[in-house]
Design a protein around this motif. Structure first.
Motif, PDB file in Angstrom:
ATOM      1  N   MET A 100       0.696  -1.110   0.076  1.00 53.77           N
ATOM      2  CA  MET A 100      -0.024  -0.070  -0.077  1.00 53.77           C
ATOM      3  C   MET A 100       0.904   1.404  -0.019  1.00 53.77           C
ATOM      4  SD  MET A 100      -3.050  -0.832  -0.425  1.00 53.77           S
ATOM      5  CE  MET A 100      -4.047  -1.930   0.171  1.00 53.77           C
ATOM      6  N   GLY A 101       0.631   1.959  -1.038  1.00 51.75           N
ATOM      7  CA  GLY A 101       1.464   3.267  -1.207  1.00 51.75           C
ATOM      8  C   GLY A 101       2.868   3.102  -1.753  1.00 51.75           C
ATOM      9  N   ASP A 102       3.308   1.701  -2.017  1.00 54.66           N
ATOM     10  CA  ASP A 102       4.517   1.492  -2.399  1.00 54.66           C
ATOM     11  C   ASP A 102       4.892   2.056  -3.956  1.00 54.66           C
ATOM     12  OD1 ASP A 102       7.038  -0.226  -1.640  1.00 54.66           O
ATOM     13  OD2 ASP A 102       6.441  -1.069  -3.438  1.00 54.66           O
ATOM     14  N   LYS A 103       6.019   2.030  -4.336  1.00 53.48           N
ATOM     15  CA  LYS A 103       6.200   2.786  -5.409  1.00 53.48           C
ATOM     16  C   LYS A 103       5.887   1.707  -6.646  1.00 53.48           C
ATOM     17  CE  LYS A 103      10.957   0.737  -6.159  1.00 53.48           C
ATOM     18  NZ  LYS A 103      12.313   1.134  -6.501  1.00 53.48           N
ATOM     19  N   THR A 104       5.604   0.381  -6.384  1.00 54.09           N
ATOM     20  CA  THR A 104       5.011  -0.248  -7.579  1.00 54.09           C
ATOM     21  C   THR A 104       3.490  -0.187  -7.456  1.00 54.09           C
ATOM     22  OG1 THR A 104       5.209  -2.254  -5.965  1.00 54.09           O
ATOM     23  CG2 THR A 104       6.878  -2.191  -7.692  1.00 54.09           C
ATOM     24  N   GLN A 105       2.928   0.169  -6.520  1.00 50.84           N
ATOM     25  CA  GLN A 105       1.427   0.500  -6.526  1.00 50.84           C
ATOM     26  C   GLN A 105       1.514   1.874  -7.234  1.00 50.84           C
ATOM     27  OE1 GLN A 105      -0.810   1.586  -3.036  1.00 50.84           O
ATOM     28  NE2 GLN A 105      -2.260  -0.018  -3.750  1.00 50.84           N
ATOM     29  N   MET A 156       8.733   1.030   6.405  1.00 53.09           N
ATOM     30  CA  MET A 156       7.316   1.001   6.194  1.00 53.09           C
ATOM     31  C   MET A 156       6.932   2.600   6.376  1.00 53.09           C
ATOM     32  SD  MET A 156       6.027  -1.491   4.731  1.00 53.09           S
ATOM     33  CE  MET A 156       4.516  -0.488   4.368  1.00 53.09           C
ATOM     34  N   LEU A 157       7.521   3.151   7.472  1.00 59.10           N
ATOM     35  CA  LEU A 157       7.134   4.586   7.909  1.00 59.10           C
ATOM     36  C   LEU A 157       7.920   5.519   6.788  1.00 59.10           C
ATOM     37  CD1 LEU A 157       7.637   3.934  11.561  1.00 59.10           C
ATOM     38  CD2 LEU A 157       5.336   3.975  10.045  1.00 59.10           C
ATOM     39  N   ILE A 158       8.752   5.225   5.774  1.00 57.71           N
ATOM     40  CA  ILE A 158       9.233   6.046   4.971  1.00 57.71           C
ATOM     41  C   ILE A 158       8.455   6.292   3.740  1.00 57.71           C
ATOM     42  CG2 ILE A 158      11.273   6.685   3.619  1.00 57.71           C
ATOM     43  CD1 ILE A 158      12.877   5.295   5.701  1.00 57.71           C
ATOM     44  N   PRO A 159       7.701   7.108   3.076  1.00 57.97           N
ATOM     45  CA  PRO A 159       7.196   7.061   1.800  1.00 57.97           C
ATOM     46  C   PRO A 159       7.885   6.798   0.542  1.00 57.97           C
ATOM     47  CG  PRO A 159       6.653   9.303   3.152  1.00 57.97           C
ATOM     48  CD  PRO A 159       7.758   8.528   3.789  1.00 57.97           C
ATOM     49  N   ASP A 160       7.237   6.089  -0.406  1.00 56.46           N
ATOM     50  CA  ASP A 160       7.861   5.611  -1.351  1.00 56.46           C
ATOM     51  C   ASP A 160       7.778   6.708  -2.690  1.00 56.46           C
ATOM     52  OD1 ASP A 160       9.315   3.447  -1.270  1.00 56.46           O
ATOM     53  OD2 ASP A 160       7.886   2.041  -1.664  1.00 56.46           O
ATOM     54  N   LYS A 161       8.619   7.036  -3.328  1.00 57.72           N
ATOM     55  CA  LYS A 161       8.314   7.855  -4.678  1.00 57.72           C
ATOM     56  C   LYS A 161       8.735   6.919  -5.648  1.00 57.72           C
ATOM     57  CE  LYS A 161      10.201  11.583  -2.133  1.00 57.72           C
ATOM     58  NZ  LYS A 161      11.218  11.968  -1.408  1.00 57.72           N
ATOM     59  N   LEU A 162       8.170   7.328  -6.855  1.00 55.10           N
ATOM     60  CA  LEU A 162       8.314   6.624  -8.119  1.00 55.10           C
ATOM     61  C   LEU A 162       9.372   7.273  -9.059  1.00 55.10           C
ATOM     62  CD1 LEU A 162       7.253   4.262  -9.862  1.00 55.10           C
ATOM     63  CD2 LEU A 162       5.675   5.996 -11.054  1.00 55.10           C
ATOM     64  N   THR A 185      -7.044   5.083  -4.428  1.00 56.19           N
ATOM     65  CA  THR A 185      -6.071   5.712  -3.747  1.00 56.19           C
ATOM     66  C   THR A 185      -6.257   6.914  -2.819  1.00 56.19           C
ATOM     67  OG1 THR A 185      -5.072   6.790  -5.644  1.00 56.19           O
ATOM     68  CG2 THR A 185      -4.030   4.601  -5.099  1.00 56.19           C
ATOM     69  N   ARG A 186      -7.239   7.507  -3.155  1.00 56.13           N
ATOM     70  CA  ARG A 186      -7.576   8.844  -2.295  1.00 56.13           C
ATOM     71  C   ARG A 186      -8.299   8.227  -1.310  1.00 56.13           C
ATOM     72  NH1 ARG A 186     -10.099  12.900  -6.823  1.00 56.13           N
ATOM     73  NH2 ARG A 186     -10.171  10.866  -7.829  1.00 56.13           N
ATOM     74  N   ARG A 187      -9.036   7.115  -1.086  1.00 54.48           N
ATOM     75  CA  ARG A 187      -9.926   6.752  -0.300  1.00 54.48           C
ATOM     76  C   ARG A 187      -9.183   5.881   0.789  1.00 54.48           C
ATOM     77  NH1 ARG A 187     -15.734   7.000  -1.490  1.00 54.48           N
ATOM     78  NH2 ARG A 187     -15.825   7.608  -3.576  1.00 54.48           N
ATOM     79  N   VAL A 188      -8.091   5.432   0.634  1.00 56.90           N
ATOM     80  CA  VAL A 188      -7.416   4.422   1.470  1.00 56.90           C
ATOM     81  C   VAL A 188      -6.323   5.457   2.371  1.00 56.90           C
ATOM     82  CG1 VAL A 188      -5.856   2.444   1.778  1.00 56.90           C
ATOM     83  CG2 VAL A 188      -7.406   2.479   0.093  1.00 56.90           C
ATOM     84  N   PRO A 189      -6.445   5.361   3.603  1.00 58.52           N
ATOM     85  CA  PRO A 189      -5.548   6.243   4.294  1.00 58.52           C
ATOM     86  C   PRO A 189      -3.987   5.563   4.502  1.00 58.52           C
ATOM     87  CG  PRO A 189      -7.202   4.850   5.725  1.00 58.52           C
ATOM     88  CD  PRO A 189      -7.416   4.802   4.579  1.00 58.52           C
ATOM     89  N   ILE A 190      -3.259   5.839   3.660  1.00 58.02           N
ATOM     90  CA  ILE A 190      -2.062   5.332   3.561  1.00 58.02           C
ATOM     91  C   ILE A 190      -1.084   5.063   4.713  1.00 58.02           C
ATOM     92  CG2 ILE A 190       0.286   5.384   2.096  1.00 58.02           C
ATOM     93  CD1 ILE A 190      -2.430   4.312   0.529  1.00 58.02           C
ATOM     94  N   LYS A 191      -1.121   6.480   5.366  1.00 61.26           N
ATOM     95  CA  LYS A 191      -0.355   6.490   6.593  1.00 61.26           C
ATOM     96  C   LYS A 191      -0.822   5.452   7.642  1.00 61.26           C
ATOM     97  CE  LYS A 191       1.369  11.224   6.309  1.00 61.26           C
ATOM     98  NZ  LYS A 191       1.518  12.493   6.834  1.00 61.26           N
ATOM     99  N   LEU A 192      -2.122   5.184   7.507  1.00 62.90           N
ATOM    100  CA  LEU A 192      -2.695   4.112   8.732  1.00 62.90           C
ATOM    101  C   LEU A 192      -2.240   2.769   8.313  1.00 62.90           C
ATOM    102  CD1 LEU A 192      -4.323   3.466  11.192  1.00 62.90           C
ATOM    103  CD2 LEU A 192      -6.392   3.287   9.316  1.00 62.90           C
TER     104      LEU A 192
END
Length: 192
Positions: free
Chosen positions: A16-21, A83-89, A159-166
Motif C-alpha cells: 500500500m503506497g509502495d512505488k510499485t503501486q 514502512m514509515l518512509i513514503p515511497d516515490k516513483l 488511492t484517495r480513499r485508503v488512508p496510506i499512513k494508517l
C-alpha cells in the motif's frame, strides 16, 4: 497454510503506497488497458518473488537457523522502520513510451521496480522463515495482486480513499511484532 496467509497479509499491507503501486497507477493512466497491465504485474511478481523466496531459502540453508533467527528478526524490525518512509516513483522505474507492448512494458517495469523493494525484501525473509516455498510465493504474489489490481482498474479514486499512513503504520507494527517474536524464537519458525 500459515506461510500462505502471513505472506499474503504482509505483502498486501507493505504494498500500500509502495512505488510499485504508484507504478500500477501510472501504467493504468498511460496505457488505459487494464488486463495486459494486470497480467504483466502477475508475471513480474511471480518471477521476482520466486527468485527472492529461493534466495531466502538458500541463505537459511547456508547460515543455519541460529544466525538466521537474528538476521530475520533484525530484518523485520528494519522493515517496520522502512514502512514509515513514503515511497516515490523514480523516472528509471517507468517503461519507455514506445517500442514495447503494454504487457511487456508492464512486466519489465514491475520486475525492475521490485528489485530491492520492501516487498521483495519481505519475500526473501518469508522464504527463509516458512516452508513450503511455493506457499510463500503464492501468498506474496496474491498480496501484490490484491494491492495493485484494484489500482489498475479503479485508479485514483481508490488511492484517495485508503488512508496510506494508517496502512503503513499497521504494516510497520506487524513487521515490528514479527521481528521481536522471531528474535525471541516464539511461534512457528525454522528454529523449532
Amino acid at each position: 497454510m500459515e506461510a500462505f496467509l502471513i505472506s499474503t497479509g504482509i505483502v498486501t499491507l507493505a504494498e500500500m503506497g509502495d512505488k510499485t503501486q504508484l507504478l500500477a497507477l501510472v501504467l493504468a493512466a498511460r496505457f488505459k488497458r487494464p488486463w495486459p497491465i494486470v497480467a504483466g504485474i502477475f508475471v513480474a511478481t511471480v518471477l521476482n518473488h520466486a527468485l527472492a523466496g529461493a534466495v531466502g531459502a538458500w541463505v537459511m540453508a547456508a547460515i543455519g537457523p541460529d544466525v538466521m533467527r537474528w538476521v530475520l528478526g533484525i530484518s523485520f524490525i528494519a522493515m517496520a522502520a522502512w514502512m514509515l518512509i513514503p515511497d516515490k516513483l523514480d523516472e528509471d522505474d517507468m517503461p519507455p513510451r514506445r517500442g514495447m507492448g503494454v504487457f511487456v512494458a508492464t512486466t519489465w517495469a514491475f520486475f525492475l521496480a521490485e528489485m530491492g523493494d520492501k516487498t521483495q525484501i519481505a519475500t526473501v525473509a518469508l522464504g527463509a522463515q516458512y516452508e513450503p516455498l511455493v506457499a510463500v510465493v503464492i501468498g506474496t504474489t496474491l498480496g501484490m495482486m490484491l494491492a495493485n489490481a484494484p489500482v489498475v482498474f479503479f485508479g485514483d479514486k481508490l488511492t484517495r480513499r485508503v488512508p496510506i499512513k494508517l496502512v503503513h503504520g499497521i504494516a510497520a507494527l506487524i513487521f515490528a511484532v514479527l521481528g521481536v517474536l522471531t528474535l525471541l524464537g516464539v511461534g512457528k519458525s525454522f528454529i523449532g
